[in-house]
Motif scaffolding. Structure first.
Motif, PDB file in Angstrom:
ATOM      1  N   UNK A   1      34.727 -11.693  51.714  1.00 27.82           N
ATOM      2  CA  UNK A   1      34.151 -12.769  50.897  1.00 27.82           C
ATOM      3  C   UNK A   1      35.251 -13.719  50.414  1.00 27.82           C
ATOM      4  N   UNK A   2      36.388 -13.159  50.005  1.00 30.95           N
ATOM      5  CA  UNK A   2      37.520 -13.999  49.583  1.00 30.95           C
ATOM      6  C   UNK A   2      38.005 -14.869  50.738  1.00 30.95           C
ATOM      7  N   UNK A   3      38.068 -14.287  51.938  1.00 26.30           N
ATOM      8  CA  UNK A   3      38.454 -15.053  53.122  1.00 26.30           C
ATOM      9  C   UNK A   3      37.465 -16.189  53.352  1.00 26.30           C
ATOM     10  N   UNK A   4      36.172 -15.892  53.268  1.00 28.44           N
ATOM     11  CA  UNK A   4      35.146 -16.918  53.490  1.00 28.44           C
ATOM     12  C   UNK A   4      35.273 -18.053  52.482  1.00 28.44           C
ATOM     13  N   UNK A   5      35.495 -17.713  51.218  1.00 30.56           N
ATOM     14  CA  UNK A   5      35.641 -18.746  50.175  1.00 30.56           C
ATOM     15  C   UNK A   5      36.898 -19.571  50.404  1.00 30.56           C
ATOM     16  N   UNK A   6      37.983 -18.910  50.775  1.00 33.10           N
ATOM     17  CA  UNK A   6      39.250 -19.608  51.014  1.00 33.10           C
ATOM     18  C   UNK A   6      39.115 -20.578  52.193  1.00 33.10           C
ATOM     19  N   UNK A   7      38.516 -20.111  53.282  1.00 35.04           N
ATOM     20  CA  UNK A   7      38.352 -20.955  54.463  1.00 35.04           C
ATOM     21  C   UNK A   7      37.394 -22.105  54.170  1.00 35.04           C
ATOM     22  N   UNK A   8      36.335 -21.849  53.403  1.00 34.86           N
ATOM     23  CA  UNK A   8      35.409 -22.923  53.029  1.00 34.86           C
ATOM     24  C   UNK A   8      36.148 -24.004  52.245  1.00 34.86           C
ATOM     25  N   UNK A   9      37.077 -23.598  51.389  1.00 32.59           N
ATOM     26  CA  UNK A   9      37.873 -24.554  50.635  1.00 32.59           C
ATOM     27  C   UNK A   9      38.769 -25.371  51.566  1.00 32.59           C
ATOM     28  N   UNK A  10      39.352 -24.725  52.567  1.00 31.94           N
ATOM     29  CA  UNK A  10      40.173 -25.443  53.546  1.00 31.94           C
ATOM     30  C   UNK A  10      39.338 -26.478  54.304  1.00 31.94           C
ATOM     31  N   UNK A  11      38.131 -26.077  54.721  1.00 32.83           N
ATOM     32  CA  UNK A  11      37.238 -26.978  55.451  1.00 32.83           C
ATOM     33  C   UNK A  11      36.867 -28.171  54.563  1.00 32.83           C
ATOM     34  N   UNK A  12      36.557 -27.889  53.291  1.00 31.65           N
ATOM     35  CA  UNK A  12      36.181 -28.967  52.357  1.00 31.65           C
ATOM     36  C   UNK A  12      37.341 -29.941  52.171  1.00 31.65           C
TER      37      UNK A  12
END
Length: 168
Positions: free
Chosen positions: A152-163
């Protein structure tokens, strides 16, 4: 007969020693793989909720090692060590994970990164040396919940990178 059972999709011989965690991440496979393989990313998301990571050394190559400390929210430090066994960018990572290089209880994990439309399905399959070690990891260290939180932390971190990438 055992081979026939395996061919029909029966549980693998390691099923009683395994933990399998899967997560769909809304980002391209190459970016998810990069977040898992570059220390500048790993140190920002690795570990369960409330944990932080301090890297001592990092060499992402087959045979290379990542030596780090997980800092628990209660102040407890956990020495950790990973050796990268096999790397197939951006599809697969095989690793050995323990407390130190000579840990007799080190376990193997295989991570697969599969495209799922515009997203990535990551599967983390961990096999412990014994069923008892798997059960201890689940009961004492909450390995299943911790693994889910880590992804979940990975998903949130990657979503932030995409944003951030979309904003620039």
């Amino acid at each position: 007969m055992a081979a026939a059972r395996q061919e029909t999709g029966a549980e693998p011989a390691t099923a009683d020693r395994e933990i399998v965690i899967s997560r769909l991440i809304d980002a391209p496979r190459e970016l998810v793989f990069e977040a898992f393989t570059e220390v500048r990313h790993l140190s920002r998301w690795w570990g369960p909720e409330g944990f932080t990571t301090t890297t001592r050394s990092f060499e992402f190559r087959e045979g290379g090692e990542w030596v780090f400390v997980l800092h628990g929210p209660d102040g407890t430090d956990y020495s950790e060590w990973i050796r990268w066994l096999r790397i197939v960018p951006p599809e697969r990572i095989e690793l050995l994970h323990g407390e130190s290089r000579d840990d007799p209880n080190a376990f193997e994990s295989v991570l697969t990164f599969a495209p799922d439309g515009a997203a990535t399905r990551i599967v983390m399959r961990t096999v412990f040396p014994t069923r008892e070690l798997r059960d201890e990891a689940v009961e004492k260290y909450r390995a299943i919940e911790g693994g889910r939180q880590t992804l979940n932390n990975l998903a949130a971190y990657v979503a932030d990178l995409v944003r951030k990438e979309a904003e620039s």
